[in-house]
Structures are given as C-alpha cells and as structure tokens.
Write a protein that holds these residues in place. Sequence first.
Motif, PDB file in Angstrom:
ATOM      1  N   LYS A  93       0.851  -1.181   0.000  1.00 31.38           N
ATOM      2  CA  LYS A  93       0.000   0.000   0.000  1.00 31.38           C
ATOM      3  C   LYS A  93       0.892   1.237   0.000  1.00 31.38           C
ATOM      4  O   LYS A  93       1.739   1.398   0.867  1.00 31.38           O
ATOM      5  CB  LYS A  93      -0.913  -0.005   1.225  1.00 31.38           C
ATOM      6  N   PHE A  94       0.670   2.104  -1.020  1.00 26.61           N
ATOM      7  CA  PHE A  94       1.412   3.369  -1.069  1.00 26.61           C
ATOM      8  C   PHE A  94       0.709   4.343  -1.997  1.00 26.61           C
ATOM      9  O   PHE A  94      -0.155   3.967  -2.775  1.00 26.61           O
ATOM     10  CB  PHE A  94       2.881   3.157  -1.477  1.00 26.61           C
ATOM     11  N   LYS A  95       1.116   5.613  -1.886  1.00 30.38           N
ATOM     12  CA  LYS A  95       0.547   6.670  -2.718  1.00 30.38           C
ATOM     13  C   LYS A  95       1.661   7.334  -3.504  1.00 30.38           C
ATOM     14  O   LYS A  95       2.788   7.445  -3.039  1.00 30.38           O
ATOM     15  CB  LYS A  95      -0.132   7.736  -1.851  1.00 30.38           C
ATOM     16  N   THR A  96       1.300   7.762  -4.712  1.00 32.23           N
ATOM     17  CA  THR A  96       2.190   8.608  -5.504  1.00 32.23           C
ATOM     18  C   THR A  96       1.447   9.907  -5.764  1.00 32.23           C
ATOM     19  O   THR A  96       0.326  10.089  -5.286  1.00 32.23           O
ATOM     20  CB  THR A  96       2.571   7.918  -6.845  1.00 32.23           C
ATOM     21  N   ASN A  97       2.045  10.800  -6.505  1.00 34.76           N
ATOM     22  CA  ASN A  97       1.376  12.075  -6.810  1.00 34.76           C
ATOM     23  C   ASN A  97       0.097  11.879  -7.617  1.00 34.76           C
ATOM     24  O   ASN A  97      -0.828  12.681  -7.531  1.00 34.76           O
ATOM     25  CB  ASN A  97       2.320  13.012  -7.560  1.00 34.76           C
ATOM     26  N   PHE A  99      -1.498   8.399  -8.296  1.00 31.75           N
ATOM     27  CA  PHE A  99      -2.297   7.203  -8.029  1.00 31.75           C
ATOM     28  C   PHE A  99      -2.094   6.705  -6.599  1.00 31.75           C
ATOM     29  O   PHE A  99      -1.072   6.971  -5.982  1.00 31.75           O
ATOM     30  CB  PHE A  99      -1.914   6.064  -8.994  1.00 31.75           C
ATOM     31  N   ASN A 100      -3.085   5.928  -6.129  1.00 33.20           N
ATOM     32  CA  ASN A 100      -2.976   5.179  -4.882  1.00 33.20           C
ATOM     33  C   ASN A 100      -2.888   3.708  -5.258  1.00 33.20           C
ATOM     34  O   ASN A 100      -3.670   3.226  -6.077  1.00 33.20           O
ATOM     35  CB  ASN A 100      -4.204   5.393  -3.988  1.00 33.20           C
ATOM     36  N   PHE A 101      -1.968   2.978  -4.657  1.00 37.21           N
ATOM     37  CA  PHE A 101      -1.792   1.564  -4.933  1.00 37.21           C
ATOM     38  C   PHE A 101      -2.074   0.776  -3.670  1.00 37.21           C
ATOM     39  O   PHE A 101      -1.624   1.151  -2.586  1.00 37.21           O
ATOM     40  CB  PHE A 101      -0.356   1.276  -5.394  1.00 37.21           C
ATOM     41  N   ALA A 102      -2.807  -0.348  -3.812  1.00 38.86           N
ATOM     42  CA  ALA A 102      -3.062  -1.214  -2.657  1.00 38.86           C
ATOM     43  C   ALA A 102      -3.412  -2.605  -3.156  1.00 38.86           C
ATOM     44  O   ALA A 102      -4.099  -2.762  -4.165  1.00 38.86           O
ATOM     45  CB  ALA A 102      -4.196  -0.653  -1.815  1.00 38.86           C
ATOM     46  N   ILE A 103      -2.919  -3.598  -2.459  1.00 35.97           N
ATOM     47  CA  ILE A 103      -3.324  -4.975  -2.729  1.00 35.97           C
ATOM     48  C   ILE A 103      -4.373  -5.308  -1.686  1.00 35.97           C
ATOM     49  O   ILE A 103      -4.110  -5.239  -0.482  1.00 35.97           O
ATOM     50  CB  ILE A 103      -2.124  -5.933  -2.652  1.00 35.97           C
ATOM     51  N   VAL A 104      -5.576  -5.637  -2.150  1.00 36.52           N
ATOM     52  CA  VAL A 104      -6.702  -5.887  -1.249  1.00 36.52           C
ATOM     53  C   VAL A 104      -7.354  -7.219  -1.614  1.00 36.52           C
ATOM     54  O   VAL A 104      -7.192  -7.724  -2.724  1.00 36.52           O
ATOM     55  CB  VAL A 104      -7.753  -4.751  -1.338  1.00 36.52           C
ATOM     56  N   LYS A 105      -8.094  -7.773  -0.658  1.00 34.53           N
ATOM     57  CA  LYS A 105      -8.840  -9.007  -0.914  1.00 34.53           C
ATOM     58  C   LYS A 105     -10.023  -8.692  -1.826  1.00 34.53           C
ATOM     59  O   LYS A 105     -10.616  -7.619  -1.739  1.00 34.53           O
ATOM     60  CB  LYS A 105      -9.361  -9.612   0.397  1.00 34.53           C
ATOM     61  N   ASN A 106     -10.366  -9.630  -2.680  1.00 35.48           N
ATOM     62  CA  ASN A 106     -11.532  -9.477  -3.546  1.00 35.48           C
ATOM     63  C   ASN A 106     -12.803  -9.497  -2.715  1.00 35.48           C
ATOM     64  O   ASN A 106     -12.870 -10.142  -1.678  1.00 35.48           O
ATOM     65  CB  ASN A 106     -11.595 -10.590  -4.588  1.00 35.48           C
ATOM     66  N   GLY A 107     -13.829  -8.797  -3.194  1.00 32.36           N
ATOM     67  CA  GLY A 107     -15.113  -8.766  -2.506  1.00 32.36           C
ATOM     68  C   GLY A 107     -15.944  -9.994  -2.841  1.00 32.36           C
ATOM     69  O   GLY A 107     -15.500 -10.921  -3.508  1.00 32.36           O
ATOM     70  N   GLY A 108     -17.162  -9.991  -2.359  1.00 31.34           N
ATOM     71  CA  GLY A 108     -18.091 -11.071  -2.643  1.00 31.34           C
ATOM     72  C   GLY A 108     -17.976 -12.209  -1.654  1.00 31.34           C
ATOM     73  O   GLY A 108     -17.302 -12.118  -0.631  1.00 31.34           O
ATOM     74  N   LYS A 109     -18.631 -13.303  -1.960  1.00 34.25           N
ATOM     75  CA  LYS A 109     -18.637 -14.474  -1.085  1.00 34.25           C
ATOM     76  C   LYS A 109     -17.298 -15.193  -1.162  1.00 34.25           C
ATOM     77  O   LYS A 109     -16.641 -15.193  -2.196  1.00 34.25           O
ATOM     78  CB  LYS A 109     -19.756 -15.433  -1.489  1.00 34.25           C
TER      79      LYS A 109
END
Length: 162
Positions: A93-97, A99-109
Amino acid sequence: MANIYELKSSYLQLQNAIENGEEDLTSILETVEDAVQLKCEGYAKVITNLESDVDGLKAEEKRISEKRKNLEKKIGYLKTIIYETMKETKLEKFKTNTFNFAIVKNGGKTPIVVDVECSELPDDLVKIDEKPDLEAIRDYIERTGDISYAHFGERGESLRIK
C-alpha cells in the motif's frame, strides 16, 4: 414508378379479377408481373450492396476487436508486473502524486473448493441439470414413428437470392 407495395396490391387485384371471370386482363397482369419482377431485382441489387457493406464492417469490427484484446492483454500484463513487484517488495500500500496503490482481498462471497467427487456429495448438495436430448428424440421418432413424447415441428421459410 410505383413502389413494391403498390405493385403487389395491383398484382393481387388483377389476379382476383381474372379468377372472378372479368374481361381479359391477362396482358395487364403480365405487365404488372414484369414490374414486380423488376422491382424485386432492384431490391436484390440494393441487398447485394448492403451485404458488401456488412462484410466490410465485420472485417473492421474484427480488426478493432483484435486491437482491443491486445490492449487488454497488455493492461493485464502491466498490472501483473505491478502486483508481483508490490508482493515481492512487501510494499502492499502506497501513494504517488497521481495514483494510490493497494493490494486488497476481492469482494463477494468466499470461494468454495470442493475436495471430493460429485458422487460422494449428498444429493441435496448437487445440482442436476436435466434437459431433453433432441438428437436422441429425433432418432427415436425416425426409427419407431412413435410421436407420443414429441413430434417434428414446421420448418421455417427464408428468401434465397442467387
């Protein structure tokens, strides 16, 4: 020149008059018949031109579709590189001027992974999709003549211009 609808109407009226025994209208009917045939020929020429346009558009659609697919493939490749880099460097997770970048879990069931064969599952946990085998039914009817389960439907009609 009359349009095809007027010609069709005139033709049918003349045909009815002849069938009803009115005076000799055969020569007039032949004239209208020739006009209908000429009109149909004109329509066929327009159809041929339109079909040519459709073929050109299909080729262009294919070209554009291939270009889109290549761009989507390139996008996926670049995203994979970013994802793998973030995972390997533990920068999840990090930010640039810009974009924001993040690895997150997929939603849903939460996904289910079945570890056994379907035959080992209880019946209430298995879906069975039943549908008629149309080719087997066709063969059965042709072989036996028995139409107690199904019958042959009417075939449709279509215009063929050669």
